[in-house]
Design an enzyme around this catalytic site. Structure first.
Site, PDB file in Angstrom:
ATOM      1  N   ARG A  53      28.975  32.322  34.233  1.00  0.00           N
ATOM      2  CA  ARG A  53      30.230  33.037  33.926  1.00  0.00           C
ATOM      3  C   ARG A  53      31.173  32.084  33.210  1.00  0.00           C
ATOM      4  O   ARG A  53      31.435  30.987  33.709  1.00  0.00           O
ATOM      5  CB  ARG A  53      30.902  33.574  35.192  1.00  0.00           C
ATOM      6  CG  ARG A  53      32.357  33.987  34.925  1.00  0.00           C
ATOM      7  CD  ARG A  53      33.036  34.668  36.081  1.00  0.00           C
ATOM      8  NE  ARG A  53      32.542  36.016  36.263  1.00  0.00           N
ATOM      9  CZ  ARG A  53      33.198  36.960  36.956  1.00  0.00           C
ATOM     10  NH1 ARG A  53      34.353  36.696  37.508  1.00  0.00           N
ATOM     11  NH2 ARG A  53      32.680  38.160  37.096  1.00  0.00           N
TER      12      ARG A  53
ATOM     13  N   HIS B 194      29.954  41.907  29.981  1.00  0.00           N
ATOM     14  CA  HIS B 194      29.820  41.803  31.441  1.00  0.00           C
ATOM     15  C   HIS B 194      28.692  42.758  31.858  1.00  0.00           C
ATOM     16  O   HIS B 194      28.921  43.755  32.536  1.00  0.00           O
ATOM     17  CB  HIS B 194      31.151  42.205  32.095  1.00  0.00           C
ATOM     18  CG  HIS B 194      31.279  41.804  33.540  1.00  0.00           C
ATOM     19  ND1 HIS B 194      30.357  41.009  34.206  1.00  0.00           N
ATOM     20  CD2 HIS B 194      32.243  42.102  34.457  1.00  0.00           C
ATOM     21  CE1 HIS B 194      30.747  40.832  35.444  1.00  0.00           C
ATOM     22  NE2 HIS B 194      31.875  41.484  35.633  1.00  0.00           N
TER      23      HIS B 194
ATOM     24  N   CYS C 104      36.302  47.961  37.704  1.00  0.00           N
ATOM     25  CA  CYS C 104      35.413  46.826  38.015  1.00  0.00           C
ATOM     26  C   CYS C 104      35.964  45.970  39.148  1.00  0.00           C
ATOM     27  O   CYS C 104      35.205  45.302  39.840  1.00  0.00           O
ATOM     28  CB  CYS C 104      35.201  45.991  36.765  1.00  0.00           C
ATOM     29  SG  CYS C 104      36.755  45.432  36.006  1.00  0.00           S
TER      30      CYS C 104
HETATM   31  N1  NVA Z   1      38.331  42.051  32.073  1.00  0.00           N
HETATM   32  C1  NVA Z   1      38.368  41.315  33.313  1.00  0.00           C
HETATM   33  C2  NVA Z   1      37.193  41.669  34.151  1.00  0.00           C
HETATM   34  C3  NVA Z   1      37.145  40.995  35.492  1.00  0.00           C
HETATM   35  C4  NVA Z   1      35.944  41.365  36.284  1.00  0.00           C
HETATM   36  C5  NVA Z   1      38.435  39.824  33.030  1.00  0.00           C
HETATM   37  O1  NVA Z   1      37.682  39.354  32.183  1.00  0.00           O
HETATM   38  O2  NVA Z   1      39.258  39.150  33.646  1.00  0.00           O
HETATM   39  N1   CP Z   2      34.079  42.805  38.806  1.00  0.00           N
HETATM   40  C1   CP Z   2      33.923  41.452  38.861  1.00  0.00           C
HETATM   41  O1   CP Z   2      33.222  40.843  38.048  1.00  0.00           O
HETATM   42  O2   CP Z   2      34.585  40.888  39.882  1.00  0.00           O
HETATM   43  P1   CP Z   2      34.735  39.299  40.145  1.00  0.00           P
HETATM   44  O3   CP Z   2      35.587  38.753  39.021  1.00  0.00           O
HETATM   45  O4   CP Z   2      35.358  39.200  41.489  1.00  0.00           O
HETATM   46  O5   CP Z   2      33.349  38.686  40.096  1.00  0.00           O
END
Ligand code: NVA
Ligand code: CP
Length: 331
Positions: A108, A135, A272
């Protein structure tokens, strides 16, 4: 032809055929049923995986850890503070080392090129746990949840993403809709419309599946939606953009009033997570003190019976398990 994903990386839904995406969803439903029934399959027995996180996480990290442990794998977690990656050691060298120790690598971070480079150099499957532009494990969990709570074929489902329609979650939803023939609506301001190349790739994939794509700032496009979806307005790394995002996105906040525009009493709400749906977080409170209401959804929707966000969060674990079992599993 039977689907075989052994040895494959999982960097974007766009790398997979509709049949392969279907296979992963079917496997996730099956693994969830087995877990509920107390049936252990130990499909990852003897395997070890490493989780690399350059951004924070609750769901994705825990989903990988629990899924791996359920199936008998060992897990190592590394964040950017506790590894040499990118600082004292190049990404290529890090990938080559980790590929010697581990059977699969989750990453990530920010740049999609990093997961691509890890795949190039690691020699073992790499799984994308979120980048700035994608994602993919989230998209699988989202459609698994749609299949559980929207009782019609996916080819008849209309999914409307409200808000920042060019963020990573919006894009992965566009990709999975393209692959599965789902009707996608991006409801947001013109300034945050999806990039043309992303839309073009989806339209190309849609020729095979019948998916459609509507991008608009007119709430009339929500008519008939089966799924209302939203995400935070400033993604990780974009916190400095909050004032501008509040200005652009306030008209796209998901409220009970907006949900009425679906004219669908059975619509479901998905997110999400994490979500700003109230002021019970330091960030939402701090922003409110500065005059910014960052809630992308209000509690009259988030806490309503339409909301399946926590079913969706659970499904992160079952779908991530499916990705690992399919790509490095023993069966
Ligand atoms: N769009 C958000 C999703 C988090 C799961 C981010 O990248 O922070
Ligand atoms: N939805 C999601 O990816 O959550 P986290 O950022 O907690 O992993």
């Amino acid at each position: 032809m039977a689907v075989n994903l052994k040895g494959r990386s999982f960097l974007s839904i766009m790398d997979f055929t509709p049949q392969e995406v279907r296979y992963l969803l079917d496997l996730a439903h099956d693994l969830k049923a087995k877990k509920r029934a107390g049936i252990r399959t130990d499909s990852l027995k003897g395997k070890n995986i490493v989780l690399l996180f350059e951004k924070t996480s609750t769901r994705t990290r825990c989903a990988f850890e629990v899924a791996a442990m359920d199936e008998g794998a060992g897990v190592t977690f590394l964040d950017s503070k506790s590894s040499q990656m990118g600082k004292k050691e190049s990404l290529a060298d890090t990938a080559k080392v980790l590929g010697r120790f581990y059977d699969g690598i989750e990453y990530r971070g920010y740049d999609q090129k990093v997961v691509e480079d890890l795949r190039t150099y690691a020699g073992v499957p790499v799984w994308n746990g979120l980048t700035d532009v994608d994602h993919p494990t989230q998209a699988l969990a989202d459609i698994m949840t749609v299949e559980e709570y929207v009782h019609k074929p996916l080819s008849e489902v209309k999914l409307a993403f409200c808000g920042d329609t060019r963020n990573n979650v919006a894009y992965c939803l566009m990709y999975i809709c393209a692959k599965l023939g789902i009707h996608y609506v991006g409801f947001g301001p013109k300034e945050l419309a999806p990039a043309q190349d992303v839309l073009d790739r989806c339209l190309d994939a849609a020729k095979e599946t019948g998916a459609t794509f509507t991008i608009s700032d007119d709430a009339a496009v929500l008519d008939g939606a089966d799924v209302l979806y939203t995400d935070i307005w400033a993604s990780m790394g974009e916190e400095d953009k909050i004032p501008e995002r509040v200005r652009l996105l306030t008209p796209f906040r998901v409220t009970a009033e907006l949900a009425e525009k679906t004219h669908n009493p059975n619509y479901i709400f998905l997110h999400c997570l994490p979500s700003f749906h109230d002021f019970n977080t330091t960030m939402a409170r701090d922003c409110r003190e500065k005059g910014y209401d960052i809630r992308e959804v209000t509690d009259d929707v988030f806490l309503s019976t339409h909301s399946h966000c926590f079913d969706e969060a659970e499904n992160r674990m079952h779908t991530i398990k499916a990705v690992m079992v399919a790509t490095i599993g023993n069966v």
